[in-house]
Design a protein around this motif. Structure first.
Motif, PDB file in Angstrom:
ATOM      1  N   ARG A   1      57.541   4.851   0.817  1.00  0.00           N
ATOM      2  CA  ARG A   1      58.885   5.440   0.931  1.00  0.00           C
ATOM      3  C   ARG A   1      59.274   6.216  -0.322  1.00  0.00           C
ATOM      4  NH1 ARG A   1      62.406   1.994   5.044  1.00  0.00           N
ATOM      5  NH2 ARG A   1      60.915   2.270   6.729  1.00  0.00           N
ATOM      6  N   SER A   2      58.996   5.657  -1.497  1.00  0.00           N
ATOM      7  CA  SER A   2      59.412   6.333  -2.737  1.00  0.00           C
ATOM      8  C   SER A   2      58.649   7.636  -2.965  1.00  0.00           C
ATOM      9  CB  SER A   2      59.266   5.403  -3.941  1.00  0.00           C
ATOM     10  OG  SER A   2      57.912   5.167  -4.230  1.00  0.00           O
TER      11      SER A   2
ATOM     12  N   ARG B   1      60.760   7.933  13.670  1.00  0.00           N
ATOM     13  CA  ARG B   1      59.672   8.830  13.271  1.00  0.00           C
ATOM     14  C   ARG B   1      59.564   9.996  14.253  1.00  0.00           C
ATOM     15  NH1 ARG B   1      54.662   8.161  10.611  1.00  0.00           N
ATOM     16  NH2 ARG B   1      53.883  10.265  10.408  1.00  0.00           N
TER      17      ARG B   1
ATOM     18  N   ALA C   1      56.668   1.552   9.035  1.00  0.00           N
ATOM     19  CA  ALA C   1      57.102   2.569   8.082  1.00  0.00           C
ATOM     20  C   ALA C   1      56.281   3.854   8.129  1.00  0.00           C
ATOM     21  CB  ALA C   1      57.048   1.991   6.670  1.00  0.00           C
ATOM     22  N   CYS C   2      54.982   3.755   8.446  1.00  0.00           N
ATOM     23  CA  CYS C   2      54.129   4.945   8.394  1.00  0.00           C
ATOM     24  C   CYS C   2      52.823   4.725   9.155  1.00  0.00           C
ATOM     25  CB  CYS C   2      53.837   5.342   6.947  1.00  0.00           C
ATOM     26  SG  CYS C   2      53.299   3.993   5.920  1.00  0.00           S
TER      27      CYS C   2
ATOM     28  N   LYS D   1      57.598   9.438  -0.371  1.00  0.00           N
ATOM     29  CA  LYS D   1      57.799  10.180   0.883  1.00  0.00           C
ATOM     30  C   LYS D   1      56.488  10.355   1.652  1.00  0.00           C
ATOM     31  CE  LYS D   1      61.979  12.697  -0.446  1.00  0.00           C
ATOM     32  NZ  LYS D   1      62.419  11.862  -1.485  1.00  0.00           N
TER      33      LYS D   1
END
Length: 112
Positions: free
Chosen positions: A63-64, A105, A88-89, A66
């Motif tokens: 997240r930090s 997403r 998250a990804c 991106k």
């Protein structure tokens, strides 16, 4: 207008226990896989037995930076964290792709 969009970012994940003496080879594998898939590698998270809250570390780093994907040499580097990280990804290895499961997403995934 910029004709070349910014490449998507990814981070790499390495488990010291899984890589063992092959750490450098596994780092190269992550870098090469990122390039082949069209990602810009934004960082590398190295996990050991003493890593505090590894899932939070991986997701927080993604997240930090991106990052939209987490790349590892194999699924073993994710251990039992696949479902949690996939919220998250995307997860990417040379032989497997796990799509992000977040309802927030965007549906277009050019890196599958």
């Amino acid at each position: 207008m910029n004709a070349n969009p910014m490449p998507a970012k990814a981070i790499g994940v390495l488990s010291l226990e899984v890589s063992g003496p092959h750490l450098l080879r596994d780092e190269r594998l992550i870098t090469e896989l990122a390039q082949r898939r069209g990602y810009t590698l934004a960082g590398l998270v190295t996990l050991g037995d003493d890593t505090f809250m590894p899932t939070a570390l991986i997701v927080g780093t993604a997240r930090s930076t991106k990052a939209v994907a987490v790349i590892a040499p194999s699924m073993a580097h994710f251990n039992s964290r696949v479902r949690a990280i996939a919220v998250a990804c995307d997860l990417v290895t040379p032989h497997r792709f796990v799509a992000c499961t977040s309802p927030d997403r965007p549906q277009d995934r050019p890196h599958e």
